[in-house]
Structures are given as structure tokens and as C-alpha cells.
Scaffold this active site. Structure first.
Site, PDB file in Angstrom:
ATOM      1  N   GLU A  25       0.825  -1.225   0.000  1.00  0.00           N
ATOM      2  CA  GLU A  25       0.000   0.000   0.000  1.00  0.00           C
ATOM      3  C   GLU A  25       0.854   1.268   0.000  1.00  0.00           C
ATOM      4  O   GLU A  25       2.064   1.212   0.265  1.00  0.00           O
ATOM      5  CB  GLU A  25      -0.946   0.015   1.205  1.00  0.00           C
ATOM      6  CG  GLU A  25      -0.228   0.073   2.534  1.00  0.00           C
ATOM      7  CD  GLU A  25      -1.060   0.717   3.649  1.00  0.00           C
ATOM      8  OE1 GLU A  25      -1.566   1.838   3.462  1.00  0.00           O
ATOM      9  OE2 GLU A  25      -1.139   0.097   4.728  1.00  0.00           O
ATOM     10  N   LYS A 159      -3.382  -2.345  15.843  1.00  0.00           N
ATOM     11  CA  LYS A 159      -2.809  -1.375  16.779  1.00  0.00           C
ATOM     12  C   LYS A 159      -3.795  -1.055  17.875  1.00  0.00           C
ATOM     13  O   LYS A 159      -4.992  -0.953  17.609  1.00  0.00           O
ATOM     14  CB  LYS A 159      -2.553  -0.074  16.009  1.00  0.00           C
ATOM     15  CG  LYS A 159      -1.109   0.234  15.884  1.00  0.00           C
ATOM     16  CD  LYS A 159      -0.856   1.642  15.433  1.00  0.00           C
ATOM     17  CE  LYS A 159       0.535   1.666  14.871  1.00  0.00           C
ATOM     18  NZ  LYS A 159       0.640   2.328  13.596  1.00  0.00           N
TER      19      LYS A 159
HETATM   20  N1  PSU Z   1      -2.622   1.645  10.768  1.00  0.00           N
HETATM   21  C1  PSU Z   1      -1.282   1.730  10.856  1.00  0.00           C
HETATM   22  N2  PSU Z   1      -0.585   2.324   9.857  1.00  0.00           N
HETATM   23  C2  PSU Z   1      -1.211   2.847   8.752  1.00  0.00           C
HETATM   24  C3  PSU Z   1      -2.638   2.747   8.670  1.00  0.00           C
HETATM   25  C4  PSU Z   1      -3.298   2.143   9.684  1.00  0.00           C
HETATM   26  O1  PSU Z   1      -0.711   1.260  11.817  1.00  0.00           O
HETATM   27  O2  PSU Z   1      -0.538   3.399   7.866  1.00  0.00           O
HETATM   28  C5  PSU Z   1      -3.329   3.273   7.443  1.00  0.00           C
HETATM   29  C6  PSU Z   1      -3.594   2.125   6.450  1.00  0.00           C
HETATM   30  O3  PSU Z   1      -3.468   2.630   5.132  1.00  0.00           O
HETATM   31  C7  PSU Z   1      -5.050   1.791   6.734  1.00  0.00           C
HETATM   32  C8  PSU Z   1      -5.621   3.147   7.033  1.00  0.00           C
HETATM   33  O4  PSU Z   1      -5.719   1.173   5.656  1.00  0.00           O
HETATM   34  O5  PSU Z   1      -4.604   3.795   7.799  1.00  0.00           O
HETATM   35  C9  PSU Z   1      -6.925   3.082   7.776  1.00  0.00           C
HETATM   36  O6  PSU Z   1      -7.505   4.343   7.805  1.00  0.00           O
HETATM   37  P1  PSU Z   1      -9.000   4.500   8.368  1.00  0.00           P
HETATM   38  O7  PSU Z   1      -8.901   4.118   9.804  1.00  0.00           O
HETATM   39  O8  PSU Z   1      -9.330   5.949   8.172  1.00  0.00           O
HETATM   40  O9  PSU Z   1      -9.863   3.571   7.575  1.00  0.00           O
END
Ligand code: PSU
Ligand code: MN
Length: 305
Positions: A25, A159
Site C-alpha cells: 500500500e 494497533k
Molecule cells: N494503521 C497503521 N498504519 C497505517 C494505517 C493504519 O498502523 O498506515 C493506514 C492504512 O493505510 C489503513 C488506514 O488502511 O490507515 C486506515 O484508515 P481509516 O482508519 O481511516 O480507515
């Protein structure tokens, strides 16, 4: 071929010949780590994938197209530029039709990987059910996407900025197998522990590949989440992280951070307040995920060819 897809020739050659490919990603590059460590890490992760026998395909959006496989110059751009959109599923039509730069989240990367025919995707941490989601309804589109798109995701677990228990419940509801690699406990990104037993455990890439093959041959569409614990040497104790997480959550509330900004805000706050330690763990775990992901992709390719 979908006219919105631009597949790098090396990736296309591998896909045509049934060779293993690993999707990566770009939100983690543009919004998850500071420059220049983000670019260094992205390049190092691609190298780990290659060293373990697969072709890396980092995914991002530009030129009104979904790129599958980036050049080093393109990776550098996504690490450096300030005007890059964080693109989840709902943002894809806007960013593509407006010809903007978009770094793809887990949800958008999975979907584009699937369009290209890639079955294995490596990241650091996934989005999930946030703490207080019963009030905020903040549940990442990563989870709903996993319910419908047949790609395996290797991450270091969930996390603890998220509610790990609720995220595991949501994954169960969506019918998504959650497999922890090599231990009984589900890991929580910085820590090998989370307090939750993993729903499933497998100890070899070969068995994971067999599970993927079986699931999709049964026409059970959707993702498999492979949780790969951070190497012990880089682990940060949960109690130590919890202090920073609480402060980050309080700061987000005070500043009224909402919607797509929540996760990047929390990640950046924690990175700034834990200095080098959390970044080092983050880099180590994603490289380790790349190794396991490549091994799974290699085993999966040998099963289906
Ligand atoms: N968690 C992490 N590192 C990240 C992300 C999440 O530890 O870089 C990023 C990933 O791209 C994940 C996104 O898909 O955040 C999720 O965002 P949201 O919670 O807004 O869906
Ligand atoms: Mn959200």
C-alpha cells in the site's frame, strides 16, 4: 483489462506467468511515516519481497489511473509530496476523475490488487473498529472491504489505537479467517501480545497458502487476515504504548479530529511522542511482514500452477 488499471510490465509478466506477486500500500508511505524514512522503508520492503522470491507491486493513484507497481521515482514522489490524498474506497472515483495524486489505504489497495489478479498483500497495520465506536460509528472501510475481496493481508495485528476486541468480533461477523503466524496470542502491532487469543494459528507459510487455496476454491469470497507478530527484539511493551495512545486519543478529541483524519492524526501523534523507538519497530515489523508475505505468495503460486 480494466481501463483504469496501469500494471507495471514486470508485474504483468509475473501475473501472466503465474509467478508470485505481493501488493503493497501507499498510505503508509504518504501518511504513515515521515520523509525520508518512508521512502527508504518502501524501497527496503520491495527488496525484501524480491529477496524472498516474489515481485513487489506498490499501488497508488495518479494520471487518472490505478498504478500497480511503481518506479523508484514514483515512490519518492509519494513519500515527499504534501498534496497526496489518502484514498479509501469512497475516495477512488473522486481522485481518479479529478486526476489527483492518491495514496491507497488497505481497503483501496486490496480492491486494486484484486482487479489486477494479485492474491497477497503486505502492510503494517490495518484499520479497524475504533475505541468508542459505539458512539462515533468509526469503523474502517478496511474491514468491510475484507468481507468481500479475496486477497490475503499480512499485518502485524491490530494497533491498540483501535478496540482490538471489537475489531476481532467484526472480523468474525464478516466471515474473515484471522490466522496468527507462529503463536497463540493475537499481536497488537508494537507488541507481540494483545490479551486476546488468536481465532486461528498456523506455523508455516505452506499451511497458510493451503488455507487460502481452500477458502477461495470453496468460493468463500473475502480476505484472510494473517497476523505476524513484531520481531521480539523490536517489541514495545503495551503498557508503555498505552500512555501515548491515551494522550493521542485525548488530543484528537480536543481538536475535534474526525472522519478520515482520525487514523493519520493518531499515528503521527504517537510517532512524534515516541520518537525513534516506534518508527524503528514499525520499519522492522513491515520488513518482517514482507518476508512472510512473499513466502505465502511463493507457496500459493506453487499450489495453483
Ligand atoms: N494503521 C497503521 N498504519 C497505517 C494505517 C493504519 O498502523 O498506515 C493506514 C492504512 O493505510 C489503513 C488506514 O488502511 O490507515 C486506515 O484508515 P481509516 O482508519 O481511516 O480507515
Ligand atoms: Mn475511520
Amino acid at each position: 483489462m480494466n481501463s483504469y488499471l496501469s500494471i507495471h510490465p514486470e508485474v504483468q509478466e509475473a501475473l501472466t506467468n503465474g509467478k508470485p506477486v505481493v501488493a503493497l500500500e501507499s498510505t503508509i508511505i504518504s501518511h504513515g511515516m515521515p520523509y525520508p524514512k518512508n521512502v527508504e522503508t518502501a524501497l527496503a520492503v520491495e527488496q525484501v519481497v524480491r529477496d524472498n522470491g516474489a515481485v513487489p507491486a506498490t499501488i497508488a493513484i495518479f494520471n487518472s489511473s490505478c498504478y500497480v507497481g511503481l518506479t523508484n521515482e514514483e515512490l519518492e514522489y509519494f513519500g515527499k509530496a504534501k498534496d497526496v490524498w489518502k484514498v479509501s474506497l469512497r475516495d477512488m472515483p473522486y481522485v481518479i476523475s479529478q486526476n489527483l495524486y492518491g495514496a491507497t489505504t488497505v481497503a483501496a489497495t486490496m480492491r486494486i490488487a484484486s482487479m489486477a489478479g494479485i492474491k497477497v498483500f503486505v502492510t503494517g497495520g490495518i484499520g479497524g473498529v475504533h475505541r468508542d465506536a459505539e458512539k462515533t460509528m468509526d469503523i474502517s472501510a478496511d474491514l468491510t472491504e475484507m468481507g468481500q475481496t479475496s486477497v490475503a493481508i499480512v499485518s502485524a495485528g491490530v494497533k491498540s489505537i483501535l478496540d482490538i476486541g471489537l475489531t476481532l468480533e467484526y472480523l468474525e461477523t464478516m466471515g474473515i479467517p484471522v490466522v496468527t503466524y507462529g503463536q497463540d496470542e493475537f499481536p497488537s502491532f508494537y507488541s507481540r501480545k494483545s490479551g486476546f487469543t488468536s481465532p486461528l494459528r498456523l506455523d508455516t507459510a505452506k499451511e497458510i497458502a493451503a488455507l487460502l487455496d481452500t477458502k477461495w476454491k470453496l468460493e468463500l469470497n473475502g480476505a484472510v487476515l494473517i497476523a505476524n507478530p513484531v520481531p521480539a527484539k523490536y517489541e514495545i511493551a503495551s503498557a508503555e504504548m498505552e500512555v501515548h495512545i491515551q494522550q493521542a486519543l485525548n488530543a484528537a478529541k480536543e481538536k475535534n479530529i474526525s472522519g478520515k483524519n482520525v487514523t493519520p492524526f493518531l499515528l503521527q501523534y504517537i510517532a512524534e511522542h515516541t520518537k525513534g523507538e516506534s518508527l524503528e519497530a514499525n520499519i522492522a515489523l513491515i520488513k518482517h511482514n514482507a518476508k512472510v508475505g512473499a513466502e505465502v505468495a511463493v507457496n500459493f503460486a506453487s499450489l495453483i500452477n
